[in-house]
Design a protein around this motif. Structure first.
Motif, PDB file in Angstrom:
ATOM      1  N   GLU A  33      33.789  44.690  33.592  1.00  0.00           N
ATOM      2  CA  GLU A  33      34.455  45.948  33.970  1.00  0.00           C
ATOM      3  C   GLU A  33      35.962  45.723  34.046  1.00  0.00           C
ATOM      4  N   THR A  34      36.563  45.227  32.982  1.00  0.00           N
ATOM      5  CA  THR A  34      37.988  44.900  33.030  1.00  0.00           C
ATOM      6  C   THR A  34      38.858  46.151  32.992  1.00  0.00           C
ATOM      7  N   ARG A  35      40.003  46.019  33.583  1.00  0.00           N
ATOM      8  CA  ARG A  35      41.052  47.032  33.570  1.00  0.00           C
ATOM      9  C   ARG A  35      42.345  46.301  33.249  1.00  0.00           C
ATOM     10  N   HIS A  36      43.357  47.029  32.901  1.00  0.00           N
ATOM     11  CA  HIS A  36      44.640  46.391  32.621  1.00  0.00           C
ATOM     12  C   HIS A  36      45.753  47.120  33.366  1.00  0.00           C
ATOM     13  N   ILE A  37      46.805  46.359  33.631  1.00  0.00           N
ATOM     14  CA  ILE A  37      47.994  46.884  34.288  1.00  0.00           C
ATOM     15  C   ILE A  37      49.174  46.534  33.395  1.00  0.00           C
ATOM     16  N   ILE A  38      50.032  47.502  33.150  1.00  0.00           N
ATOM     17  CA  ILE A  38      51.244  47.241  32.385  1.00  0.00           C
ATOM     18  C   ILE A  38      52.316  46.773  33.359  1.00  0.00           C
TER      19      ILE A  38
END
Length: 86
Positions: A33-38
């Motif tokens: 369940e990965t998410r990313h942050i800029i």
């Protein structure tokens, strides 16, 4: 990279020396369940122990990295195969 977790430690990253038009994609979450942050220049992010720790930049960057937790055995990194990331 490589993407990984630590059961008993968290990590903090402060990214800097990024040009104004560059950023780092910091990947977080459970491997399935990965998410990313800029992250832009001179911004920080905290990765909890249960979260994957990984990132990639659009250009070269520098970072300061720190870990905190009760475990001082730095060989306990649990690698996550890139094919297991969603």
């Amino acid at each position: 990279m490589p993407c990984h977790t630590h059961d008993r430690r968290m990590e903090v990253y402060l990214y800097f020396n990024l040009p104004e038009d560059a950023y780092v994609m910091h990947y977080m979450g459970k491997p399935q369940e990965t998410r990313h942050i800029i992250i832009r220049n001179e911004q920080a992010v905290i990765s909890p122990s249960w979260s994957v720790h990984a990132g990639s930049g659009t250009q070269a960057y520098t970072f300061i990295w720190g870990m905190a937790g009760e475990n001082q055995d730095f060989g306990d990194m649990d690698s996550v195969d890139n094919r297991d990331l969603l």
